[in-house]
Each structure stands twice: as structure tokens, then as C-alpha cells.
Write a protein that holds these residues in place. Sequence first.
Motif, PDB file in Angstrom:
ATOM      1  N   LEU A 145       5.501 -15.243  48.147  1.00  0.00           N
ATOM      2  CA  LEU A 145       6.474 -14.064  48.054  1.00  0.00           C
ATOM      3  C   LEU A 145       5.717 -12.721  49.205  1.00  0.00           C
ATOM      4  N   LYS A 146       4.724 -13.257  49.223  1.00  0.00           N
ATOM      5  CA  LYS A 146       3.173 -12.346  50.031  1.00  0.00           C
ATOM      6  C   LYS A 146       3.695 -10.535  49.916  1.00  0.00           C
ATOM      7  N   GLN A 147       3.909 -10.951  47.739  1.00  0.00           N
ATOM      8  CA  GLN A 147       3.962  -9.350  47.376  1.00  0.00           C
ATOM      9  C   GLN A 147       2.948  -8.710  46.721  1.00  0.00           C
ATOM     10  N   GLN A 148       2.927  -7.239  46.724  1.00  0.00           N
ATOM     11  CA  GLN A 148       2.617  -7.416  45.367  1.00  0.00           C
ATOM     12  C   GLN A 148       2.332  -7.481  44.507  1.00  0.00           C
ATOM     13  N   GLU A 149       1.179  -7.500  43.083  1.00  0.00           N
ATOM     14  CA  GLU A 149       1.468  -8.031  41.969  1.00  0.00           C
ATOM     15  C   GLU A 149       2.392  -7.337  41.226  1.00  0.00           C
ATOM     16  N   PRO A 150       2.623  -7.685  40.003  1.00  0.00           N
ATOM     17  CA  PRO A 150       4.111  -7.074  38.767  1.00  0.00           C
ATOM     18  C   PRO A 150       2.961  -6.286  38.482  1.00  0.00           C
ATOM     19  N   THR A 151       4.099  -5.369  38.251  1.00  0.00           N
ATOM     20  CA  THR A 151       3.874  -4.276  37.643  1.00  0.00           C
ATOM     21  C   THR A 151       3.975  -4.355  36.081  1.00  0.00           C
ATOM     22  N   PHE A 152       3.624  -4.277  34.754  1.00  0.00           N
ATOM     23  CA  PHE A 152       4.218  -5.014  33.547  1.00  0.00           C
ATOM     24  C   PHE A 152       3.823  -4.139  32.562  1.00  0.00           C
ATOM     25  N   THR A 153       5.508  -3.569  31.979  1.00  0.00           N
ATOM     26  CA  THR A 153       5.102  -2.301  31.009  1.00  0.00           C
ATOM     27  C   THR A 153       5.949  -2.321  29.681  1.00  0.00           C
ATOM     28  N   ASP A 154       5.388  -2.688  28.462  1.00  0.00           N
ATOM     29  CA  ASP A 154       6.055  -2.352  26.961  1.00  0.00           C
ATOM     30  C   ASP A 154       6.407  -1.553  26.751  1.00  0.00           C
ATOM     31  N   SER A 155       6.357  -0.389  27.039  1.00  0.00           N
ATOM     32  CA  SER A 155       7.101   0.850  26.484  1.00  0.00           C
ATOM     33  C   SER A 155       8.640   1.090  26.707  1.00  0.00           C
ATOM     34  N   PRO A 156       9.263   1.411  26.895  1.00  0.00           N
ATOM     35  CA  PRO A 156      10.909   2.344  27.666  1.00  0.00           C
ATOM     36  C   PRO A 156      10.101   3.403  28.074  1.00  0.00           C
ATOM     37  N   GLU A 157       9.333   4.495  28.065  1.00  0.00           N
ATOM     38  CA  GLU A 157       9.089   5.276  28.725  1.00  0.00           C
ATOM     39  C   GLU A 157       8.052   4.887  29.576  1.00  0.00           C
ATOM     40  N   GLU A 158       6.924   3.820  29.711  1.00  0.00           N
ATOM     41  CA  GLU A 158       6.379   3.303  30.410  1.00  0.00           C
ATOM     42  C   GLU A 158       7.493   1.969  31.396  1.00  0.00           C
TER      43      GLU A 158
END
Length: 416
Positions: free
Chosen positions: A257-270
Motif C-alpha cells: 500500500l506504499k505506507q510506513q511500516e507497522p509499529t509492533f507493541t507487546d504491552s497495553p501501556e505501549e
Amino acid sequence: MDEIRLSVDATNELSKAASEAIQKTHEELEEPAADPKYTVNLGNAKGVIVGDHARQWNTFWELPKSVRRLLIVLLAGVLIAGSTFAVVRWVVPLFAPVYKTTFLIDAAEGDLASVTGALTTVVGNSGERDSQSLRSFGGECGSDENTTQLVGFGTGNRQEIAQAAQSVRQGSKATLQRGIVEAVSDFTTPFSLNAKQVNRIIVVTRHGKDACDPDDEFVQSQIRDRVAAAGLSIEFRFIGYQVSDGGDELTKLATQLKQQEPTFTDSPEELKRVLEWFTTIEPVLRSSQSVVNVLNPTVDKLNSATEAIKNGRFDLADAAMTEARDAVVDFEIKDLDGRTSSAEAVRLRDMAVRLRTLQASVIEAAEQLLDSARSGRNLAEPLAVYSEAADAYNAEAGIMTDELTSLRAKGPGGTR
């Protein structure tokens, strides 16, 4: 003197002559008049005729009532259509939102409570003039209910979205493809207003793969084609939350889709921090950067104009000042006004206002310098005033640029 007397016979003769004259006059009046020198036929006339020897003919057609009514209806239709076009073409766009955002959340198996909790907290701080909607995905393959729009687009519906998020039901399978496809379709409904700045979809998912179609390439191409068919520029922000597998596929989808890379998170706070960044901070950063991008080049041109004034090139100075006056950032500052729920927004909004004020001072000083040059006066004093105004602007612009750089560094890196 001899007395004059009339005999009885003479008196009778006079009376008889007078009676005959009166009778003749009555007869002449009663006789039909001779043909006039001109003829005017004014039967059913609806006009004015002036002058001798003139003729006038009037011909009128009486239309049936049904025809007259039809003509009136047609005329009214033309007027209504013209008014409607004017409203749609020029008036309605004035009410278009600055941002138009769909929150697309994954309701399939996993920690749904943390996703809805983060969204409930964050959405309340979004822009007042943003139009937002909420859609979830997750369910049985092939079912019409495996994605649902819970709240339609609208401004001032932040509380409604927060309440709807708390009522999302857990689904069975991650129907990611259909969720994104239908989210795109939400932007193209009839009478839908496009955003003035950004149309975007913020996807929060715990799955990087579509559970109903194992062919990832096909899924990615289907989503890409649907976005292209929508005919809109839509930005995607992918947030992967506790994604155990499929992260690579989600990254490939963003690339497709020519979009920025995903952001991966592990905790609810993050997760909450990243969602807040995309929802509230990124728009502030964008509008603030636009202020700098508009004002800085014009001040640079005015600096060059001072050299033109020294060389007697008043035409170049005039052109530079005209361009500087046309550099308006009211729209961007108004957007920042609606995002003052965060400390970053308040700080940057105040900086943007100061920058606009200082730019106005630079233009005023440049105009005084040009007037002095044209009148042949000494330029030492107006040059000093201009230099002081330009230095003040450049100092504030530097502070704001540093602030934007620092804020940008705090954003998601886009890597796992």
C-alpha cells in the motif's frame, strides 16, 4: 343721439336664425364621422402606439393550463438544480473535516480488552474538527457480520466511539482483508465529505494474516486494488499488538500500500502510547510543520529582496513582498486550536502564532525599507529595523524546528 330699436319682426327673424343654427349643429354631431386619416386596430391590445399614420397588430396565444403548469415546474426545477449545484460545489466543502479517521480494531481471539481500553482513553483527546468512525473485524469466514461499522463518520462523536468500543464482542477468526476493504468503502458512501487534509485508517490488530484466505499475496493485492478503486488518498497506520505470527505479512501489506511500516507493541501501556501518537500527536506535528514550511521560504525571499532594494530593483522587492503577504497559515493554526487537549499541541500552537506574528513584522519592516528607498532617504535606520525583525523571526523558527525534531524522535520507529 338717435335711439336704435328693433322691430318685432326683426327679433323674430333673429330667433328663427339662431334656432336653425343650433339644429344644424346637433345634426352634424349626430352624423357619423368621416373616415380618419389613419386606422388603429387595438382589439385585445397590450401595448402603446405613438404617432400619426401608425398601425398596430397584436397576436396572442393562450397556452393551456397544463402546459403553463409544466413550464413553471420546469423553471422551478432548473432554479433548484442550479442552487443545489452551487451549494454542493462551493458551500458544502466549507464544512468538510480537517481529518477523517476510521479506527479499525481486531475483535478476534486475544486481548481485546486492552485494545478497547486504549482506544477509549485516546479518542477523547482527538481533534474537535476531526470526523471519526469505528469499525471492528473478526468472525466467521464468508459471514456478512465478520466486520461491522459500529459508529459512522461524524464530528463530535468521540464519546459515542468510546462507548461503542466497550461493547465490541469477541469474534472467532481474524477477517483482516474484509475489515480493511469495508473500511475503505466507508469513505466513499454517497454525500460523504472528503477530509481537507488527511483521510486515514488506523488499524489495531493482533493478527498479521487473514484467517480466511491463506494466499497472502492475493489478500494484499485485493486490498491494494480496492484502495486504488476508491479514488482517494488514504493513509494507513498499522499497529500490531502482541502479534505472535504474521508480522512479516503485515509489513508486506504496508509495503504493497506504499505506507510506513507497522509499529509492533507487546504491552497495553505501549499500545496506548503508540495509538495516542497516531491519533493526537501526529496531526499536531503535521500542522505545525506546515506552518514552518509555508512561512520560512517567504522570509528567505524577503532577505533576498533587501539586496534587490539596495540595487534599485524595486520590482523584485515588490514581488517578494506580495508572495510573503499571500503566505497564509490561518488554516493550520485553526487546526491546532482544535487539538489543544495535549501539552504538545498547546506548546506548538503558541509557537505557530508567534511565528505568524513575527513574520508580519518582517513584512512591515520590508515595506518601510522599500518606501524609504523609493523616496531616496537614508536606508541605515530602516535596514536596522528590518534586520532586527528578521533575526527575531529566525530565532523563533529555529526553536520551533528543534521542537518538531524532538517530538518526531519520540514517535514510533516503525520497526519490530
